[in-house]
Design a protein around this motif. Sequence first.
Motif, PDB file in Angstrom:
ATOM      1  N   HIS A   1       0.830  -1.203   0.000  1.00 37.83           N
ATOM      2  CA  HIS A   1       0.000   0.000   0.000  1.00 37.83           C
ATOM      3  C   HIS A   1       0.871   1.264   0.000  1.00 37.83           C
ATOM      4  CE1 HIS A   1      -3.447   2.568   0.788  1.00 37.83           C
ATOM      5  NE2 HIS A   1      -2.765   3.124   1.779  1.00 37.83           N
ATOM      6  N   ALA A   2       1.844   1.325   0.900  1.00 35.61           N
ATOM      7  CA  ALA A   2       2.712   2.509   0.983  1.00 35.61           C
ATOM      8  C   ALA A   2       3.533   2.682  -0.291  1.00 35.61           C
ATOM      9  CB  ALA A   2       3.639   2.385   2.192  1.00 35.61           C
ATOM     10  N   THR A   3       3.998   1.576  -0.857  1.00 37.40           N
ATOM     11  CA  THR A   3       4.779   1.644  -2.088  1.00 37.40           C
ATOM     12  C   THR A   3       3.924   2.175  -3.239  1.00 37.40           C
ATOM     13  OG1 THR A   3       6.184  -0.186  -1.387  1.00 37.40           O
ATOM     14  CG2 THR A   3       6.139   0.301  -3.745  1.00 37.40           C
ATOM     15  N   ALA A   4       2.696   1.669  -3.331  1.00 35.89           N
ATOM     16  CA  ALA A   4       1.791   2.121  -4.382  1.00 35.89           C
ATOM     17  C   ALA A   4       1.484   3.611  -4.232  1.00 35.89           C
ATOM     18  CB  ALA A   4       0.500   1.309  -4.348  1.00 35.89           C
ATOM     19  N   GLN A   5       1.221   4.044  -3.017  1.00 34.28           N
ATOM     20  CA  GLN A   5       0.934   5.461  -2.786  1.00 34.28           C
ATOM     21  C   GLN A   5       2.134   6.330  -3.137  1.00 34.28           C
ATOM     22  OE1 GLN A   5      -0.470   5.768   1.294  1.00 34.28           O
ATOM     23  NE2 GLN A   5      -2.506   6.260   0.497  1.00 34.28           N
ATOM     24  N   LYS A   6       3.317   5.933  -2.699  1.00 35.60           N
ATOM     25  CA  LYS A   6       4.521   6.728  -2.946  1.00 35.60           C
ATOM     26  C   LYS A   6       4.785   6.899  -4.432  1.00 35.60           C
ATOM     27  CE  LYS A   6       9.456   6.959  -2.038  1.00 35.60           C
ATOM     28  NZ  LYS A   6      10.599   6.366  -1.348  1.00 35.60           N
ATOM     29  N   ASN A   7       4.512   5.859  -5.215  1.00 35.77           N
ATOM     30  CA  ASN A   7       4.801   5.891  -6.644  1.00 35.77           C
ATOM     31  C   ASN A   7       3.582   6.222  -7.496  1.00 35.77           C
ATOM     32  OD1 ASN A   7       7.726   4.913  -6.981  1.00 35.77           O
ATOM     33  ND2 ASN A   7       6.865   3.552  -5.438  1.00 35.77           N
ATOM     34  N   GLN A   8       2.481   6.531  -6.838  1.00 39.53           N
ATOM     35  CA  GLN A   8       1.238   6.915  -7.497  1.00 39.53           C
ATOM     36  C   GLN A   8       0.784   5.889  -8.531  1.00 39.53           C
ATOM     37  OE1 GLN A   8       1.958  10.894  -8.923  1.00 39.53           O
ATOM     38  NE2 GLN A   8       1.787  11.756  -6.882  1.00 39.53           N
ATOM     39  N   VAL A   9       0.793   4.626  -8.090  1.00 39.34           N
ATOM     40  CA  VAL A   9       0.294   3.524  -8.904  1.00 39.34           C
ATOM     41  C   VAL A   9      -0.640   2.695  -8.027  1.00 39.34           C
ATOM     42  CG1 VAL A   9       2.340   3.431 -10.391  1.00 39.34           C
ATOM     43  CG2 VAL A   9       2.260   2.019  -8.336  1.00 39.34           C
ATOM     44  N   THR A  10      -1.253   1.686  -8.613  1.00 38.24           N
ATOM     45  CA  THR A  10      -2.152   0.825  -7.848  1.00 38.24           C
ATOM     46  C   THR A  10      -1.377  -0.322  -7.200  1.00 38.24           C
ATOM     47  OG1 THR A  10      -2.598  -0.596  -9.749  1.00 38.24           O
ATOM     48  CG2 THR A  10      -4.052   1.329  -9.445  1.00 38.24           C
ATOM     49  N   GLN A  11      -1.990  -0.932  -6.195  1.00 42.07           N
ATOM     50  CA  GLN A  11      -1.363  -2.089  -5.567  1.00 42.07           C
ATOM     51  C   GLN A  11      -1.168  -3.242  -6.554  1.00 42.07           C
ATOM     52  OE1 GLN A  11      -3.651  -2.959  -2.053  1.00 42.07           O
ATOM     53  NE2 GLN A  11      -2.609  -1.391  -0.847  1.00 42.07           N
ATOM     54  N   PRO A  12      -2.133  -3.494  -7.472  1.00 39.62           N
ATOM     55  CA  PRO A  12      -1.892  -4.542  -8.462  1.00 39.62           C
ATOM     56  C   PRO A  12      -0.676  -4.253  -9.356  1.00 39.62           C
ATOM     57  CG  PRO A  12      -4.222  -4.106  -8.321  1.00 39.62           C
ATOM     58  CD  PRO A  12      -3.530  -3.038  -7.496  1.00 39.62           C
ATOM     59  N   ALA A  13      -0.357  -2.997  -9.580  1.00 38.06           N
ATOM     60  CA  ALA A  13       0.836  -2.654 -10.361  1.00 38.06           C
ATOM     61  C   ALA A  13       2.105  -3.072  -9.615  1.00 38.06           C
ATOM     62  CB  ALA A  13       0.876  -1.156 -10.664  1.00 38.06           C
ATOM     63  N   ILE A  14       2.090  -2.932  -8.305  1.00 40.59           N
ATOM     64  CA  ILE A  14       3.245  -3.359  -7.502  1.00 40.59           C
ATOM     65  C   ILE A  14       3.339  -4.881  -7.513  1.00 40.59           C
ATOM     66  CG2 ILE A  14       4.308  -3.313  -5.212  1.00 40.59           C
ATOM     67  CD1 ILE A  14       4.268  -0.592  -6.717  1.00 40.59           C
ATOM     68  N   SER A  15       2.218  -5.562  -7.405  1.00 45.06           N
ATOM     69  CA  SER A  15       2.215  -7.028  -7.471  1.00 45.06           C
ATOM     70  C   SER A  15       2.734  -7.515  -8.822  1.00 45.06           C
ATOM     71  CB  SER A  15       0.801  -7.565  -7.244  1.00 45.06           C
ATOM     72  OG  SER A  15       0.366  -7.270  -5.952  1.00 45.06           O
ATOM     73  N   ALA A  16       2.339  -6.851  -9.892  1.00 46.49           N
ATOM     74  CA  ALA A  16       2.810  -7.221 -11.235  1.00 46.49           C
ATOM     75  C   ALA A  16       4.314  -7.020 -11.343  1.00 46.49           C
ATOM     76  CB  ALA A  16       2.081  -6.403 -12.292  1.00 46.49           C
ATOM     77  N   MET A  17       4.833  -5.965 -10.728  1.00 44.49           N
ATOM     78  CA  MET A  17       6.273  -5.718 -10.740  1.00 44.49           C
ATOM     79  C   MET A  17       7.013  -6.863 -10.073  1.00 44.49           C
ATOM     80  SD  MET A  17       8.738  -4.818  -8.239  1.00 44.49           S
ATOM     81  CE  MET A  17       7.729  -4.149  -6.959  1.00 44.49           C
ATOM     82  N   VAL A  18       6.492  -7.337  -8.941  1.00 45.82           N
ATOM     83  CA  VAL A  18       7.147  -8.430  -8.234  1.00 45.82           C
ATOM     84  C   VAL A  18       7.172  -9.673  -9.128  1.00 45.82           C
ATOM     85  CG1 VAL A  18       6.958 -10.013  -6.274  1.00 45.82           C
ATOM     86  CG2 VAL A  18       6.607  -7.563  -5.937  1.00 45.82           C
ATOM     87  N   LYS A  19       6.075  -9.946  -9.821  1.00 41.37           N
ATOM     88  CA  LYS A  19       6.034 -11.097 -10.724  1.00 41.37           C
ATOM     89  C   LYS A  19       7.044 -10.945 -11.855  1.00 41.37           C
ATOM     90  CE  LYS A  19       1.411 -12.637  -9.837  1.00 41.37           C
ATOM     91  NZ  LYS A  19       0.920 -13.964 -10.087  1.00 41.37           N
ATOM     92  N   ARG A  20       7.178  -9.723 -12.387  1.00 44.53           N
ATOM     93  CA  ARG A  20       8.165  -9.509 -13.462  1.00 44.53           C
ATOM     94  C   ARG A  20       9.572  -9.749 -12.958  1.00 44.53           C
ATOM     95  NH1 ARG A  20       4.774  -5.154 -14.709  1.00 44.53           N
ATOM     96  NH2 ARG A  20       6.124  -3.671 -13.631  1.00 44.53           N
ATOM     97  N   LEU A  21       9.873  -9.290 -11.748  1.00 42.04           N
ATOM     98  CA  LEU A  21      11.213  -9.474 -11.206  1.00 42.04           C
ATOM     99  C   LEU A  21      11.502 -10.934 -10.872  1.00 42.04           C
ATOM    100  CD1 LEU A  21      11.737  -6.332  -8.952  1.00 42.04           C
ATOM    101  CD2 LEU A  21      12.614  -6.758 -11.239  1.00 42.04           C
ATOM    102  N   GLU A  22      10.468 -11.698 -10.577  1.00 48.16           N
ATOM    103  CA  GLU A  22      10.653 -13.125 -10.328  1.00 48.16           C
ATOM    104  C   GLU A  22      11.115 -13.836 -11.592  1.00 48.16           C
ATOM    105  OE1 GLU A  22       6.883 -14.393  -8.828  1.00 48.16           O
ATOM    106  OE2 GLU A  22       7.419 -13.934  -6.758  1.00 48.16           O
TER     107      GLU A  22
END
Length: 55
Positions: free
Chosen positions: A29-50
């Motif tokens: 939540h904090a990461t999404a807010q800081k970067n002005q994106v949605t939480q699913p965007a952060i989850s997608a990033m983690v999947k890409r990095l995996e």
Amino acid sequence: MFYDKRKDFYMEFRDLRYFIDLVESESYHATAQKNQVTQPAISAMVKRLEGPADL
């Protein structure tokens, strides 16, 4: 952007920035807010990095 033709794997610098913010804040939540994106965007990033599942 880094691209590996062998496995169609890519990584963007933005993803690394999000990952660093996620580790520091320990919060999607904090990461999404800081970067002005949605939480699913952060989850997608983690999947890409995996990377691809078949590595």
